[in-house]
Design a protein around this motif. Structure first.
Motif, mmCIF file in Angstrom:
data_model
loop_
_atom_site.group_PDB
_atom_site.id
_atom_site.type_symbol
_atom_site.label_atom_id
_atom_site.label_comp_id
_atom_site.label_asym_id
_atom_site.label_seq_id
_atom_site.Cartn_x
_atom_site.Cartn_y
_atom_site.Cartn_z
ATOM 1 N N VAL A 159 59.300 31.974 -14.585
ATOM 2 C CA VAL A 159 58.967 33.237 -15.193
ATOM 3 C C VAL A 159 58.429 34.216 -14.245
ATOM 4 O O VAL A 159 57.613 33.905 -13.336
ATOM 5 C CB VAL A 159 57.858 32.836 -16.336
ATOM 6 C CG1 VAL A 159 57.462 34.035 -16.925
ATOM 7 C CG2 VAL A 159 58.412 31.869 -17.411
ATOM 8 N N THR A 160 58.924 35.350 -14.340
ATOM 9 C CA THR A 160 58.413 36.698 -13.327
ATOM 10 C C THR A 160 57.672 37.594 -14.222
ATOM 11 O O THR A 160 58.295 37.833 -15.244
ATOM 12 C CB THR A 160 59.599 37.270 -12.381
ATOM 13 O OG1 THR A 160 60.462 37.549 -13.394
ATOM 14 C CG2 THR A 160 60.022 36.018 -11.767
ATOM 15 N N CYS A 191 57.813 41.227 -18.332
ATOM 16 C CA CYS A 191 58.006 39.767 -18.089
ATOM 17 C C CYS A 191 59.533 39.201 -18.311
ATOM 18 O O CYS A 191 60.223 39.885 -19.250
ATOM 19 C CB CYS A 191 57.425 39.040 -19.005
ATOM 20 S SG CYS A 191 57.705 37.257 -19.109
ATOM 21 N N SER A 192 59.978 38.576 -17.469
ATOM 22 C CA SER A 192 61.182 38.029 -17.360
ATOM 23 C C SER A 192 61.240 36.672 -17.661
ATOM 24 O O SER A 192 60.440 35.895 -16.763
ATOM 25 C CB SER A 192 62.000 38.392 -16.289
ATOM 26 O OG SER A 192 62.555 39.801 -16.130
ATOM 27 N N PRO A 193 61.718 35.973 -18.492
ATOM 28 C CA PRO A 193 61.745 34.443 -18.860
ATOM 29 C C PRO A 193 62.456 33.498 -18.041
ATOM 30 O O PRO A 193 63.254 34.105 -17.191
ATOM 31 C CB PRO A 193 62.059 34.505 -20.470
ATOM 32 C CG PRO A 193 63.101 35.536 -20.431
ATOM 33 C CD PRO A 193 62.587 36.607 -19.621
ATOM 34 N N VAL A 240 59.403 34.417 -25.831
ATOM 35 C CA VAL A 240 58.392 34.743 -24.999
ATOM 36 C C VAL A 240 57.148 34.874 -25.658
ATOM 37 O O VAL A 240 57.105 35.547 -26.806
ATOM 38 C CB VAL A 240 58.546 36.060 -24.155
ATOM 39 C CG1 VAL A 240 57.533 36.626 -23.353
ATOM 40 C CG2 VAL A 240 60.035 36.083 -23.588
ATOM 41 N N SER A 241 56.070 34.403 -25.118
ATOM 42 C CA SER A 241 54.593 34.617 -25.771
ATOM 43 C C SER A 241 53.749 35.217 -24.627
ATOM 44 O O SER A 241 53.893 34.944 -23.587
ATOM 45 C CB SER A 241 54.045 33.068 -26.015
ATOM 46 O OG SER A 241 54.847 32.423 -26.983
ATOM 47 N N TRP A 242 52.816 36.014 -24.905
ATOM 48 C CA TRP A 242 52.074 36.592 -24.267
ATOM 49 C C TRP A 242 50.351 36.080 -24.545
ATOM 50 O O TRP A 242 50.088 36.199 -25.802
ATOM 51 C CB TRP A 242 52.108 38.352 -24.569
ATOM 52 C CG TRP A 242 53.090 38.860 -23.831
ATOM 53 C CD1 TRP A 242 54.460 39.180 -24.602
ATOM 54 C CD2 TRP A 242 53.179 39.386 -22.631
ATOM 55 N NE1 TRP A 242 55.075 39.672 -23.922
ATOM 56 C CE2 TRP A 242 54.490 39.998 -22.457
ATOM 57 C CE3 TRP A 242 52.547 39.403 -21.557
ATOM 58 C CZ2 TRP A 242 54.967 40.658 -21.572
ATOM 59 C CZ3 TRP A 242 52.718 40.210 -20.487
ATOM 60 C CH2 TRP A 242 54.233 40.658 -20.220
ATOM 61 N N CYS A 278 52.447 35.640 -19.381
ATOM 62 C CA CYS A 278 53.578 35.752 -20.051
ATOM 63 C C CYS A 278 54.071 34.142 -20.095
ATOM 64 O O CYS A 278 54.127 33.444 -18.978
ATOM 65 C CB CYS A 278 54.624 36.729 -19.510
ATOM 66 S SG CYS A 278 56.410 36.432 -20.170
ATOM 67 N N ALA A 279 54.578 33.672 -21.062
ATOM 68 C CA ALA A 279 54.941 32.175 -21.119
ATOM 69 C C ALA A 279 56.349 32.230 -21.852
ATOM 70 O O ALA A 279 56.463 32.705 -22.728
ATOM 71 C CB ALA A 279 54.066 31.235 -21.791
ATOM 72 N N SER A 280 57.427 31.527 -21.280
ATOM 73 C CA SER A 280 58.971 31.502 -21.951
ATOM 74 C C SER A 280 58.905 30.020 -22.483
ATOM 75 O O SER A 280 58.355 28.973 -21.907
ATOM 76 C CB SER A 280 59.813 31.727 -21.282
ATOM 77 O OG SER A 280 60.069 31.051 -19.997
#
Lengths: 113, 110
Positions: free
Chosen positions: B4-5, B23-25, B32-34, B91-93
């Motif tokens: 994740v970037t 955010c790029s997952p 995608v969660s924030w 950010c989380a994917s």
């Protein structure tokens, strides 16, 4: 509503000794439980999860956790602590069928050489 | 395989301004969660995006909004910034299981 409690702000342990970081949860229905670790100024890294099956779950870096349904607990354990294990540890829960993961406030682990 | 970037890594804004975080997952992840992580606290759930729609939202005001694009990347927008918005935004994917986090965007509001 789901919630997570980490009753200890900080845990201190000597290198080579076993460690336990405590977590209790509240959720409707069956829980999905997780442990994450965070190093300074970094994102969280996944350690292990419990979805179903054996109550003892093994994860990364020698960590394991025990799911106890009657006590609604999911304590993180390691038989022999390393100095490099010093970090911030977060317990998290998600309701089965739900979407959001809720995190505890975190427990700082200090391992002394 | 890139994880994740997030960008930018650090930024400073003043009260009342607006900010956009990106955010790029992880490759193959569609959700995608924030999260907002204030100093010394655990991550607080802001919202989750799936199939370009906000699927669930936490207890955050409407000043916080987001978007997910067809390639699953996502943006978090915060309007009318307050001092209290200063935090690490994570950010989380995922694919429905555990979350994979980026390194975060540290926002300072002066």
């Amino acid at each position: 509503a789901q919630s997570v409690a980490q009753p200890e702000d900080q845990v201190n342990v000597a290198e080579g000794n076993p460690l336990t970081v405590k977590c209790t949860y509240s959720v409707s229905g069956n829980p999905y439980l997780f442990w994450y670790v965070q190093y300074p100024n970094r994102g969280l890294q996944f350690l292990l999860k419990y979805i179903t099956g054996d109550n003892l779950v093994k994860g990364s870096y020698g960590f394991e956790a025990e799911f106890n349904k009657s006590q609604t607990s999911f304590h993180l354990k390691k038989p022999s602590a390393l100095v490099s294990d010093s970090a911030l540890y977060f317990c998290a829960v998600r309701e089965s069928g739900g979407f959001k993961t809720i995190f505890g406030a975190g427990t700082r682990l200090f391992v002394k050489a | 395989d890139a994880g994740v970037t997030q960008s930018p890594t650090h930024l400073i804004k003043t009260r009342g301004q607006q900010v956009t975080l990106r955010c790029s997952p992880k490759s193959g992840h569609d959700t995608v969660s924030w999260y907002q992580q204030a100093l010394g606290q655990g991550p607080q759930f802001i919202f989750q995006y799936y199939e370009e729609e906000e699927r669930q939202r936490g207890n955050f005001p409407d000043r916080f909004s987001g978007h997910q694009f067809p390639n699953y990347s996502s943006e978090l927008n915060v309007n009318a910034l307050l001092l209290g918005d200063s935090a690490l935004y994570l950010c989380a994917s995922s694919l429905g299981g555990e979350l994979f986090f980026g390194e975060g965007s540290r926002l300072t509001v002066l």
